[in-house]
Design an enzyme around this catalytic site. Structure first.
Site, PDB file in Angstrom:
ATOM      1  N   GLU A 273      -4.493  22.138  21.009  1.00 55.85           N
ATOM      2  CA  GLU A 273      -3.119  22.074  21.540  1.00 55.85           C
ATOM      3  C   GLU A 273      -2.983  22.844  22.858  1.00 55.85           C
ATOM      4  OE1 GLU A 273      -0.740  23.780  18.427  1.00 55.85           O
ATOM      5  OE2 GLU A 273      -1.091  22.133  17.041  1.00 55.85           O
ATOM      6  N   PRO A 274      -3.763  22.498  23.871  1.00 52.31           N
ATOM      7  CA  PRO A 274      -3.678  23.253  25.122  1.00 52.31           C
ATOM      8  C   PRO A 274      -2.405  22.927  25.896  1.00 52.31           C
ATOM      9  CG  PRO A 274      -5.060  21.326  25.429  1.00 52.31           C
ATOM     10  CD  PRO A 274      -4.685  21.351  23.968  1.00 52.31           C
ATOM     11  N   GLY A 275      -1.811  23.937  26.478  1.00 53.15           N
ATOM     12  CA  GLY A 275      -0.650  23.717  27.338  1.00 53.15           C
ATOM     13  C   GLY A 275      -0.935  24.258  28.725  1.00 53.15           C
ATOM     14  N   ARG A 312       9.150  34.009  34.101  1.00 52.95           N
ATOM     15  CA  ARG A 312       7.953  34.708  33.624  1.00 52.95           C
ATOM     16  C   ARG A 312       7.800  36.126  34.194  1.00 52.95           C
ATOM     17  NH1 ARG A 312       3.324  33.508  33.961  1.00 52.95           N
ATOM     18  NH2 ARG A 312       2.749  33.780  31.774  1.00 52.95           N
ATOM     19  N   TYR A 316       7.911  38.744  31.143  1.00 50.87           N
ATOM     20  CA  TYR A 316       6.616  39.291  30.703  1.00 50.87           C
ATOM     21  C   TYR A 316       5.969  40.187  31.749  1.00 50.87           C
ATOM     22  CZ  TYR A 316       6.984  34.753  28.238  1.00 50.87           C
ATOM     23  OH  TYR A 316       7.418  33.673  27.543  1.00 50.87           O
ATOM     24  N   CYS A 342      22.459  38.002  39.743  1.00 54.45           N
ATOM     25  CA  CYS A 342      23.042  39.353  39.672  1.00 54.45           C
ATOM     26  C   CYS A 342      22.430  40.179  38.557  1.00 54.45           C
ATOM     27  CB  CYS A 342      24.544  39.226  39.492  1.00 54.45           C
ATOM     28  SG  CYS A 342      25.237  38.359  40.884  1.00 54.45           S
ATOM     29  N   GLU A 343      21.161  40.428  38.660  1.00 55.00           N
ATOM     30  CA  GLU A 343      20.450  41.294  37.717  1.00 55.00           C
ATOM     31  C   GLU A 343      19.295  41.927  38.475  1.00 55.00           C
ATOM     32  OE1 GLU A 343      19.818  40.729  33.840  1.00 55.00           O
ATOM     33  OE2 GLU A 343      21.103  38.979  33.563  1.00 55.00           O
ATOM     34  N   TYR A 371       5.325  26.609  31.626  1.00 51.08           N
ATOM     35  CA  TYR A 371       6.347  27.611  31.301  1.00 51.08           C
ATOM     36  C   TYR A 371       7.140  28.024  32.542  1.00 51.08           C
ATOM     37  CZ  TYR A 371       3.265  27.606  27.280  1.00 51.08           C
ATOM     38  OH  TYR A 371       2.489  27.195  26.222  1.00 51.08           O
TER      39      TYR A 371
END
Ligand code: LLP
Length: 412
Positions: A273-275, A312, A316, A342-343, A371
């Protein structure tokens, strides 16, 4: 061969200038290379040619219909985790007998949809789910092919948010619980336990954790045989990592060879199941510098791609290589590349050395094909970016840019 390369200091996606793409389709813009997607699929799939196998692309990595269609045409199956992903896979023309369904929270209507489509297999993650599948299948006069997802308690040595096969994770069944679950399944009328499944994490840069998990699964298979349960399929999930920065993950060929060696006399059909390894480096995110700003301690490049477009780095702390789309040979300065949201967590890169760029110039964020868009949102009411696929001299708009109307369409 790299399909994102510079010609006369200008970045190209295959035969098309990225600057031209940005002018034509606007920014932020996801650009995928069809040749790269095909090459990555072939490299992965052919690495398992010594085994009876099926490569199921993990739809969550990049679920654009055109991407799924391109891969399905190459013979890919799909790994799905929701009714929505099933809908996409079927719409992209993926044959249902090439679809496997994982995920800890499948609802009854999603199970029914998958049974109606007659997918290859459910990867079951709890005893509650087993009973629900049995019930739903019974009510439809069907028998569901199932695998249990086994949690082999292996440390994949990756980011904690994307490690999934350790005892503390919510995924799958611990080995002894799985053993009991197979015995229960054997006596249920509407399920057929035909396989075993595991997925230990994502962005793995070593083969050893895969082999460790595999060894545990093969031992477990022997225990199943001893009680008269003969499974025919082994799904090893996805997880092979890619190079974002300086990681040196094994090449798919090396990965395939190691697994083939461990599996060659087992008589099992293997599902993978490679993504990320297929889609990650097949795409870039192109963004425009909206402003530059200097504070006493920092230089900022304020770009038009925010955490809603590529989350990402914020989520992470991931690294995405950045490069000017047109190289001008300027000296580098250290800067934060930040989005318009605004973060303070809205950044693409922090403390990165980049040439001193100016307002209006284009920047490419690499390794954004997996992703990237699939995790995009409308936060701050920002319409989601467009996605284009370059195939040689051709460009396909795989998803048009969202409009303001799209933002409010479902509201009343
Ligand atoms: N199979 C299952 C059951 C999965 O949960 C996943 C990914 C895959 C296959 C595909 O894994 P891959 O080959 O792409 O590593 N959003 C995170 C990654 C989350 C991965 C979730 N599961 C990121 O951006 O790094």
């Amino acid at each position: 061969m790299n399909y994102f390369e510079f010609k006369d200091n200008e970045l190209f996606a295959e035969n098309i200038s990225v600057t031209e793409l940005a002018h034509e389709y606007g920014t932020p813009l996801y650009v995928y290379s069809a040749a790269t997607l095909r090459r990555h699929f072939d490299a992965f799939d052919s690495a398992f040619s010594g085994l009876e196998h099926l490569t199921c692309f993990s739809v969550k990595a990049n679920s654009n219909l055109s991407v799924l269609k391109l891969l399905a045409e190459k013979g890919a199956g799909m790994d799905i985790v929701s009714g929505g992903e099933l809908y996409r896979a079927l719409k992209a023309g993926v044959p249902s007998d090439r679809i496997v369904y994982s995920g800890v929270g499948k609802k009854a209507y999603e199970i029914a949809e998958a049974l109606k489509a007659d997918i290859l297999m459910f990867n079951v993650e709890s005893v509650g789910e087993l009973h629900r599948i049995n019930e739903v299948a019974g009510s439809m006069g069907k028998k569901a092919r199932i695998s249990f997802r086994i949690n082999p308690d292996v440390d994949p040595k990756t980011h904690p948010y994307i490690s999934t096969g350790m005892k503390k994770n919510k995924f799958g069944l611990e080995i002894e619980n799985a053993f009991e679950a197979y015995k229960t399944a054997k006596d249920l009328p509407n399920v057929d336990p035909v396989g075993m499944d595991c997925h230990i994490g994502s962005q793995l840069t070593e083969i050893a954790p895969f082999l460790e998990a595999l060894e545990k699964l093969l031992k477990f298979n022997q225990r199943l045989k001893d009680i008269g349960i003969n499974i025919s399929t082994l799904d090893l999930g996805g997880g092979l990592g890619i190079t974002y920065d300086e990681e040196e993950p094994p090449h798919p060929k090396e990965f395939g060879e190691a697994l083939t060696k461990a599996l060659k006399d087992q008589g099992l059909k293997v599902i993978l199941e490679p993504g990320r390894v297929i889609a990650g480096n097949s795409g870039i995110l192109v963004t425009e510098v909206v402003y530059t700003k200097k504070s006493p301690t920092k230089n900022f490049l304020i770009v038009d791609a925010g955490m809603n477009d590529l989350i990402r780095p914020s989520l992470y702390g991931s690294y995405h290589r950045l490069e000017e789309v047109v190289k001008k040979g300027r000296p580098e300065i250290e800067c934060d590349v930040v989005g318009p949201i605004c973060e303070s967590g809205d950044f693409i890169a922090r403390d990165r050395n980049l040439p001193e760029m100016e307002q209006g110039e284009l920047l490419a964020a690499y390794s954004a094909g997996a992703y990237g868009f699939t995790m995009a949102s409308n936060y701050n009411s920002r319409p989601r970016a467009a996605e284009v696929i370059v195939d040689g001299d051709d460009v396909i708009v795989a998803r048009r840019r969202e409009s303001y109307e799209d933002l409010v369409n479902l509201e009343c």
